[in-house]
Motif scaffolding. Structure first.
Motif, PDB file in Angstrom:
ATOM      1  N   THR A 192     -31.064 -58.635  14.287  1.00 31.82           N
ATOM      2  CA  THR A 192     -31.919 -59.155  13.221  1.00 31.82           C
ATOM      3  C   THR A 192     -31.263 -58.935  11.863  1.00 31.82           C
ATOM      4  O   THR A 192     -31.312 -59.788  10.968  1.00 31.82           O
ATOM      5  CB  THR A 192     -33.302 -58.478  13.247  1.00 31.82           C
ATOM      6  OG1 THR A 192     -33.918 -58.724  14.511  1.00 31.82           O
ATOM      7  CG2 THR A 192     -34.202 -59.013  12.149  1.00 31.82           C
ATOM      8  N   GLN A 193     -30.620 -57.773  11.725  1.00 38.10           N
ATOM      9  CA  GLN A 193     -29.945 -57.449  10.470  1.00 38.10           C
ATOM     10  C   GLN A 193     -28.635 -58.218  10.316  1.00 38.10           C
ATOM     11  O   GLN A 193     -28.218 -58.550   9.209  1.00 38.10           O
ATOM     12  CB  GLN A 193     -29.655 -55.947  10.409  1.00 38.10           C
ATOM     13  CG  GLN A 193     -30.898 -55.073  10.419  1.00 38.10           C
ATOM     14  CD  GLN A 193     -30.547 -53.604  10.630  1.00 38.10           C
ATOM     15  OE1 GLN A 193     -29.435 -53.177  10.380  1.00 38.10           O
ATOM     16  NE2 GLN A 193     -31.508 -52.834  11.092  1.00 38.10           N
ATOM     17  N   ASN A 194     -27.977 -58.469  11.449  1.00 38.47           N
ATOM     18  CA  ASN A 194     -26.650 -59.083  11.393  1.00 38.47           C
ATOM     19  C   ASN A 194     -26.442 -59.940  12.639  1.00 38.47           C
ATOM     20  O   ASN A 194     -26.275 -59.412  13.740  1.00 38.47           O
ATOM     21  CB  ASN A 194     -25.576 -57.986  11.313  1.00 38.47           C
ATOM     22  CG  ASN A 194     -24.166 -58.546  11.223  1.00 38.47           C
ATOM     23  OD1 ASN A 194     -23.965 -59.759  11.225  1.00 38.47           O
ATOM     24  ND2 ASN A 194     -23.192 -57.654  11.152  1.00 38.47           N
ATOM     25  N   ASN A 195     -26.452 -61.251  12.472  1.00 37.01           N
ATOM     26  CA  ASN A 195     -26.365 -62.129  13.641  1.00 37.01           C
ATOM     27  C   ASN A 195     -24.959 -62.248  14.219  1.00 37.01           C
ATOM     28  O   ASN A 195     -24.740 -62.965  15.193  1.00 37.01           O
ATOM     29  CB  ASN A 195     -26.921 -63.523  13.318  1.00 37.01           C
ATOM     30  CG  ASN A 195     -26.175 -64.198  12.172  1.00 37.01           C
ATOM     31  OD1 ASN A 195     -25.098 -63.770  11.777  1.00 37.01           O
ATOM     32  ND2 ASN A 195     -26.768 -65.264  11.640  1.00 37.01           N
ATOM     33  N   THR A 196     -23.998 -61.543  13.623  1.00 38.29           N
ATOM     34  CA  THR A 196     -22.643 -61.543  14.194  1.00 38.29           C
ATOM     35  C   THR A 196     -22.435 -60.415  15.191  1.00 38.29           C
ATOM     36  O   THR A 196     -21.374 -60.328  15.820  1.00 38.29           O
ATOM     37  CB  THR A 196     -21.585 -61.424  13.076  1.00 38.29           C
ATOM     38  OG1 THR A 196     -21.699 -60.144  12.446  1.00 38.29           O
ATOM     39  CG2 THR A 196     -21.753 -62.539  12.050  1.00 38.29           C
ATOM     40  N   VAL A 197     -23.417 -59.520  15.334  1.00 39.72           N
ATOM     41  CA  VAL A 197     -23.302 -58.411  16.293  1.00 39.72           C
ATOM     42  C   VAL A 197     -23.259 -58.966  17.710  1.00 39.72           C
ATOM     43  O   VAL A 197     -24.085 -59.792  18.098  1.00 39.72           O
ATOM     44  CB  VAL A 197     -24.495 -57.431  16.155  1.00 39.72           C
ATOM     45  CG1 VAL A 197     -24.468 -56.397  17.273  1.00 39.72           C
ATOM     46  CG2 VAL A 197     -24.451 -56.745  14.800  1.00 39.72           C
ATOM     47  N   LYS A 198     -22.270 -58.519  18.476  1.00 43.66           N
ATOM     48  CA  LYS A 198     -22.134 -58.949  19.865  1.00 43.66           C
ATOM     49  C   LYS A 198     -22.797 -57.919  20.781  1.00 43.66           C
ATOM     50  O   LYS A 198     -22.793 -56.724  20.486  1.00 43.66           O
ATOM     51  CB  LYS A 198     -20.658 -59.096  20.230  1.00 43.66           C
ATOM     52  CG  LYS A 198     -19.925 -60.195  19.462  1.00 43.66           C
ATOM     53  CD  LYS A 198     -18.435 -60.183  19.767  1.00 43.66           C
ATOM     54  CE  LYS A 198     -17.754 -58.970  19.156  1.00 43.66           C
ATOM     55  NZ  LYS A 198     -16.293 -58.994  19.338  1.00 43.66           N
ATOM     56  N   ALA A 199     -23.357 -58.389  21.885  1.00 43.35           N
ATOM     57  CA  ALA A 199     -24.010 -57.493  22.847  1.00 43.35           C
ATOM     58  C   ALA A 199     -23.503 -57.791  24.252  1.00 43.35           C
ATOM     59  O   ALA A 199     -23.398 -58.964  24.646  1.00 43.35           O
ATOM     60  CB  ALA A 199     -25.528 -57.651  22.786  1.00 43.35           C
ATOM     61  N   PHE A 200     -23.172 -56.718  24.992  1.00 42.44           N
ATOM     62  CA  PHE A 200     -22.710 -56.850  26.366  1.00 42.44           C
ATOM     63  C   PHE A 200     -23.528 -55.920  27.247  1.00 42.44           C
ATOM     64  O   PHE A 200     -23.776 -54.765  26.877  1.00 42.44           O
ATOM     65  CB  PHE A 200     -21.231 -56.470  26.484  1.00 42.44           C
ATOM     66  CG  PHE A 200     -20.291 -57.442  25.841  1.00 42.44           C
ATOM     67  CD1 PHE A 200     -19.758 -58.497  26.566  1.00 42.44           C
ATOM     68  CD2 PHE A 200     -19.939 -57.301  24.509  1.00 42.44           C
ATOM     69  CE1 PHE A 200     -18.886 -59.391  25.968  1.00 42.44           C
ATOM     70  CE2 PHE A 200     -19.068 -58.187  23.904  1.00 42.44           C
ATOM     71  CZ  PHE A 200     -18.537 -59.243  24.639  1.00 42.44           C
ATOM     72  N   LYS A 201     -23.949 -56.415  28.402  1.00 47.93           N
ATOM     73  CA  LYS A 201     -24.649 -55.549  29.337  1.00 47.93           C
ATOM     74  C   LYS A 201     -23.740 -55.213  30.511  1.00 47.93           C
ATOM     75  O   LYS A 201     -22.942 -56.039  30.958  1.00 47.93           O
ATOM     76  CB  LYS A 201     -25.956 -56.178  29.809  1.00 47.93           C
ATOM     77  CG  LYS A 201     -25.847 -57.477  30.574  1.00 47.93           C
ATOM     78  CD  LYS A 201     -27.244 -57.989  30.918  1.00 47.93           C
ATOM     79  CE  LYS A 201     -27.176 -59.346  31.625  1.00 47.93           C
ATOM     80  NZ  LYS A 201     -28.538 -59.870  31.917  1.00 47.93           N
ATOM     81  N   ILE A 202     -23.876 -53.975  30.989  1.00 48.85           N
ATOM     82  CA  ILE A 202     -23.027 -53.476  32.073  1.00 48.85           C
ATOM     83  C   ILE A 202     -23.910 -52.823  33.121  1.00 48.85           C
ATOM     84  O   ILE A 202     -24.825 -52.048  32.793  1.00 48.85           O
ATOM     85  CB  ILE A 202     -21.982 -52.476  31.526  1.00 48.85           C
ATOM     86  CG1 ILE A 202     -20.990 -53.229  30.638  1.00 48.85           C
ATOM     87  CG2 ILE A 202     -21.257 -51.752  32.657  1.00 48.85           C
ATOM     88  CD1 ILE A 202     -20.026 -52.356  29.887  1.00 48.85           C
TER      89      ILE A 202
END
Length: 758
Positions: free
Chosen positions: A482-492
């Motif tokens: 929400t603060q930064n839409n460039t943050v990438k997320a990966f699930k493991i």
């Protein structure tokens, strides 16, 4: 021009007396220049002949402070026009970005223990006595480098005497950032439950506290990393009252002993365990009972034959223990399941129905920490970390590093949560945080992330999280995106993270044919499968492959299954008649329906262990996580200690290639019970059967090395049996730096990402 050399020292070298050591050594060698903290460690600029600098350099490597850990030293000759005329400790530059290991808290040293009890010393009964070798570091740090102005002690201005020590190169408190005394330092306050103050000198306050403990009272004591609850461990009524008030019905308490002699009186403690319990980390160490006389054993550790023992790790506990001279129950200052208290108002509210008296102080705690807990297997002395916190966190082995540009945040698991970050070239894994289903614990998790952001001045660019769709900590992804839409997320996947944790800790990524044995209570596999008894294969340059697992059984009644071992036994046996005798008609009907209709299957070794414990006498509900497993281990340990037990594989005739036949194993255990096999021997044989299953799958997979992770491998008997029967055939790898339980998930997430996503 005088030759000038720059020596840069990396590792844990701040807050350990390194600069004072360098200063005095430089004077001995008649060096000119300075020593200073930097973002990466310590830097020395020294002028003298090349041969003298070389000798100085060798002595730095050989005789550095005992609490320092050096990962690397670089030396180079530099061109500089300035000629130095003396050697100084140069102030650290302002607003530098830290890129080094942090300094954990150190237990009180021998010298300070003696000084605090010396009536002629100006720190007599001053509980915050410390020096360059001991005292709080990480717990009171607002940020690093470790300078007084970056700690909670900034609020306490040193008196003339302390300043004289601070500036005296011959004093043990020369340049000690935590230096303080009774006149200028931290103040203590003893109150009753209503807040009424019990006044007096420091000694009188500690004497009053000791008297309260002797009268069976419960006292909340603010230690240097958070509050502890203390009561007389020789008083069964006092210990039981603490259990009742804290609503901690059966989970074992730790016991604070005065010294090693007192431990030896009650517990078996070998050289390895004595070294650990006496170390600067001062963890709780689980030790077998020797003498139960005058110790409220059944109230401290119901139905167990071991106790978690600790020695005083601070001036506060040293003074209390020295006056009381008897063992004390010492447990986290919280209400059962919540986070440890650190604030006076908070503790008075949270523990108002638990503690009778409170010992407060006015030193602000920045990083609350529980005590670390470890144990060693009895035969092979394999170290097992049960909880990694005070004294160890947040540092890792000095050889671990991460790409500086990634700014990684790994959210870990929901149960036994930790977070791991890579804000620079270092990797940091937090202390144990706890179960995030608890509101207070989730807030602690949230604040820990914020603290680390402030600490290192970083904003995560990549967030790594567990694949479980309902984990509480996944909320943080929304906060950051929400603060930064460039943050990438990966699930493991949960168990792949466990495997990655042991592969990384033991540096196995460049190996071929590693068998991963990942056993725990539960982890999300997919929408219809809960994993927990996994076999993975890994070879260099290949993805992790799921090779096998425990034979599936139905996951029924949700969370109730992990709280009632009877449910696991009924599900695994598919409602076998032996287990029906422990169920009423309504239960049989309900269980049958759920076994038939449930679409969720599990391969959980944790639930198999619960079922085995139920079969061997553990008939009550599970009141804390791992209780049934501890019961089963305790039974097996008694048989393992006997030299004449003939082991039996309950699946001896089964050809096992990639799946352990769960139902058959449990029903063969039932047969053993029905044939009047001693319960302790049956428990040991159950463990032995699991070991033989690992051996069969390792043989089938043609693996040369086996790596183990997951909470099941906190079981010391299981580890001893694995070593007994497999270490001559395979190279075995167990966690020693991290706990095998879910505390290592965040570390595994980071390393899984670094290895496969880059």
């Amino acid at each position: 021009m005088i030759p000038t050399f720059q020596i840069t020292i990396f590792g844990v070298v701040q807050g350990v007396g390194f600069r004072p050591f360098i200063y005095n050594l430089a004077l001995n060698y008649d060096l000119k220049g300075y020593v200073s903290n930097t973002e990466s460690g310590v830097i020395i600029i020294a002028q003298n002949k090349k041969e003298i600098i070389a000798d100085f350099y060798k002595e730095v490597k050989k005789k550095h402070p005992k609490n320092a850990q050096i990962s690397n030293i670089k030396i180079s000759e530099i061109l500089i026009e300035e000629e130095y005329h003396d050697f100084i400790i140069k102030p650290t530059d302002k607003n530098i970005s830290i890129n080094s290991q942090l300094t954990a808290d150190f237990a009180i040293c021998k010298n300070c223990k003696e000084e605090v009890l010396d009536p002629e010393n100006n720190r007599y009964y001053y509980p915050f006595i410390s020096c360059t070798s001991c005292g709080p570091r990480y717990a009171i740090a607002h940020k690093f480098p470790f300078e007084r102005e970056n700690t909670s002690l900034k609020e306490f201005e040193m008196c003339e005497n302390c300043l004289e020590e601070y500036h005296n190169p011959k004093d043990i408190r020369f340049h000690s950032q935590t230096n303080s005394c009774t006149d200028c330092g931290v103040k203590i306050l003893l109150t009753d439950n209503s807040g009424a103050v019990i006044s007096g000198t420091n000694r009188e306050i500690f004497e009053a506290l000791s008297e309260k403990l002797n009268n069976g009272k419960i006292v909340a004591v603010k230690n240097t990393s958070g509050y502890l609850l203390l009561c007389d461990a020789t008083n069964p009524e006092a210990v039981q009252e603490l259990r009742n008030r804290k609503k901690r019905l059966t989970k074992p308490f730790a016991v604070l002993f005065t010294d090693l002699d007192q431990i030896d009186n009650f517990l078996f403690c070998n050289k390895t365990e004595k070294k650990a319990i006496s170390s600067v980390q001062a963890p709780i160490v689980i030790l077998p009972l020797k003498n139960q006389a005058n110790l409220a054993v059944q109230q401290i550790a119901p139905s167990l034959n071991s106790i978690g023992a600790m020695l005083p790790n601070s001036g506060i506990l040293h003074l209390i223990s020295n006056l009381f001279q008897k063992p004390l129950v010492a447990t986290s200052g919280n209400f059962n399941g919540s986070t440890i208290c650190t604030d006076q108002d908070e503790v008075m509210e949270t523990l108002r129905f638990v503690a009778d008296f409170y010992l407060h102080h006015n030193l602000d705690i920045q990083h609350s920490q529980d005590d670390s807990v470890i144990k060693f297997s009895r035969k092979h002395k394999q170290k097992i970390i049960l909880r990694r916190a005070r004294g160890f966190a947040p540092n890792l082995d000095l050889s671990f590093s991460a790409p500086k540009a990634d700014h990684l945040l790994c959210l870990g698991a929901d149960l036994k949560n930790t977070i791991t970050i890579a804000p620079n070239e270092q990797i940091y894994t937090s202390e144990y945080i706890g179960d995030l289903s608890n509101y207070d614990t989730y807030n602690r998790f949230d604040k820990k992330i914020s603290r680390y952001q402030d600490f290192f001045g970083f904003i995560p660019e990549t967030i790594i999280y567990d694949s479980h769709p309902d984990y509480e900590n996944a909320k943080k992804i929304i906060d950051f995106t929400t603060q930064n839409n460039t943050v990438k997320a990966f699930k493991i996947q949960h168990h792949e993270a466990h495997f990655a944790a042991i592969l990384s800790e033991k540096k196995l990524w460049k190996k071929s044919k590693i068998l991963g044995v990942i056993w725990d209570g539960m982890g999300f596999g997919n929408e219809t499968e809960i994993w927990g008894g996994e076999f993975f294969a890994y070879s260099i340059n290949k993805p992790i492959e799921r090779l096998g697992h425990l034979e599936y059984f139905k996951w029924i009644l949700g969370d109730q299954m992990s709280k009632n071992p009877k449910i696991a036994a009924v599900s695994i046996s598919r409602n076998h008649k032996y287990f029906q005798q422990y169920c009423d008609k309504n239960e049989i009907k309900i269980y049958s329906k759920y076994i038939k209709d449930s679409s969720i299957r599990t391969s959980s070794v944790g639930r198999l262990i619960d079922a085995a414990a139920f079969t061997l006498g553990f008939k009550s509900p599970i009141l804390f996580e791992g209780e049934a497993g501890m019961y089963l281990e305790n039974l097996a340990q008694k048989a393992y200690n006997s030299s004449n037990v003939k082991l039996k594989d309950y699946l001896q005739n089964e050809k096992i290639t990639n799946t352990i036949p769960t139902k058959k194993l449990l029903l063969n255990l039932v047969k053993a019970v029905k044939s009047n096999t001693n319960l302790e021997i049956a428990a040991l044989n159950f463990h032995y059967t699991l070991v033989k299953c690992v051996e069969k799958i390792a043989f089938f997979s043609k693996s040369k090395e086996i790596a183990f992770s997951g909470g099941v491998f906190q079981n010391a008997v299981l580890i001893d049996l694995i070593k007994d029967h497999l270490q001559t055939k395979y190279k075995l790898h167990f966690h020693k730096m991290l706990s095998p339980n879910d505390e290592n998930i965040s570390f595994g997430q980071l390393n899984h990402y670094l290895h496969f996503k880059k």
